[in-house]
Design an enzyme around this catalytic site. Structure first.
Site, PDB file in Angstrom:
ATOM      1  CG  ASP A   2      10.512 -15.153 -33.336  1.00 11.86           C
ATOM      2  OD1 ASP A   2      11.545 -15.762 -32.562  1.00 11.86           O
ATOM      3  OD2 ASP A   2       9.189 -15.392 -32.529  1.00 11.86           O
ATOM      4  CB  CYS A  65      13.627 -14.194 -32.625  1.00 13.13           C
ATOM      5  SG  CYS A  65      13.841 -15.230 -31.219  1.00 13.13           S
ATOM      6  CG  ASN A  66      13.965  -9.381 -28.311  1.00 13.81           C
ATOM      7  OD1 ASN A  66      12.196  -9.106 -28.472  1.00 13.81           O
ATOM      8  ND2 ASN A  66      14.497  -8.291 -28.529  1.00 13.81           N
ATOM      9  CB  CYS A 172       9.701 -11.684 -25.437  1.00 15.83           C
ATOM     10  SG  CYS A 172       9.072 -13.684 -26.295  1.00 15.83           S
ATOM     11  CG  HIS A 174       6.201 -15.133 -29.006  1.00 10.77           C
ATOM     12  ND1 HIS A 174       7.433 -15.433 -28.812  1.00 10.77           N
ATOM     13  CD2 HIS A 174       5.502 -16.139 -28.934  1.00 10.77           C
ATOM     14  CE1 HIS A 174       7.288 -16.577 -29.931  1.00 10.77           C
ATOM     15  NE2 HIS A 174       6.190 -17.263 -30.093  1.00 10.77           N
TER      16      HIS A 174
END
Length: 264
Positions: A2, A65-66, A172, A174
């Site tokens: 990521d 990770c998008n 996302c 995160h």
């Protein structure tokens, strides 16, 4: 892999499914966040991060990770497959929309309104009322465990979320680290106490399927004293960042020794 500590939810999900798994966490704090970069820059940085992980000969690479999945997945697969299966991350629009909505998608400003997200909505939420909610600054605040920044960004996004939504997609990786903050903010804003949909559990399970690992339900109980954990930051051996240890997912990974091993 990521851009930053958004990989923690998926890494923790793998650890829960397969406690004996040796994990390599490869991120790019030097270039984070990736969202403001050009697609070409994202591909370049993603390849550097992926190759740093690939030097440890993993059974699979999870692109947790998008942003990287949107822009760099084809390049990563071309560079690493078939030797290393590459598993991307897709926002959980399909399961969130299954009940009929309304649905909100929280995502970075770069992803909100993008052709990629529009395509996901068209394919998996046709006929469902979907609101795209940009969350400026939220990923960065999560990355640095900035509690004031997290609170401000979550409050602003909740204010843009319709009161009648029944599901919120965390677009996302995160954001999954602050799901409790998001849930609390939505409860004060919405009428429905919407369900939150992250990607980590499904992506972790898909990675295990790709490598032919025993399904979690059939896996024998395993006692593990200290499964390996290697941390790479922009290609350099490191320890888990202090910010990562403020989240339960980081703490789950921390309880075992971190092997800061030089890449072969």
């Amino acid at each position: 892999m990521d851009s930053g500590i958004g990989l923690l939810p998926t890494a923790a999900a793998v650890r829960r499914l397969r406690p004996e798994a040796e994990l390599v966490l490869s991120s790019d704090p030097d270039g984070m966040p990736w969202g403001p970069h050009t697609p070409e820059d994202i591909v370049t940085r993603a390849l550097i991060v992926a190759r740093a992980a690939a030097a440890h000969a993993p059974d699979a690479l999870i692109v947790a990770c998008n942003t990287a999945s949107v822009h760099a997945l084809p390049a990563l697969r071309e560079a690493l497959e078939p030797g290393i299966p590459v598993i991307g991350t897709v926002p959980a629009v399909k399961p969130a929309a299954a009940a009929g909505g309304p649905v909100a998608i929280w995502a970075t400003p770069a992803t909100t309104g993008s052709a990629y997200q529009k395509r996901l909505i068209a394919e998996h939420a046709d006929g469902v009322d979907v609101t795209e909610v940009p969350c400026p600054g939220l990923a960065e605040a999560v990355q640095h465990a900035d509690t004031e920044g997290i609170a401000a960004a979550v409050t602003a996004a909740a204010a843009l979320t319709p009161a009648d939504v029944t599901a919120v997609v965390l677009g996302c990786t995160h954001y999954e680290l602050v799901a409790d903050h998001i849930r609390q903010a939505l409860r004060t804003r919405t009428d429905t106490d919407p369900a939150l949909y992250g990607s980590a559990p499904a992506v972790a399970a898909q990675a295990l399927r790709r490598i032919g690992a025993t399904p979690p339900s059939a896996a024998p109980a395993v006692r593990v004293a200290a499964p390996g954990l290697t941390v790479l930051c922009s290609g350099r051996p490191a320890a888990l960042p202090d910010a990562a240890l403020t989240y339960p997912e980081g703490e789950l990974l921390r309880v075992h020794p971190v092997a800061a091993v030089q890449a072969p």
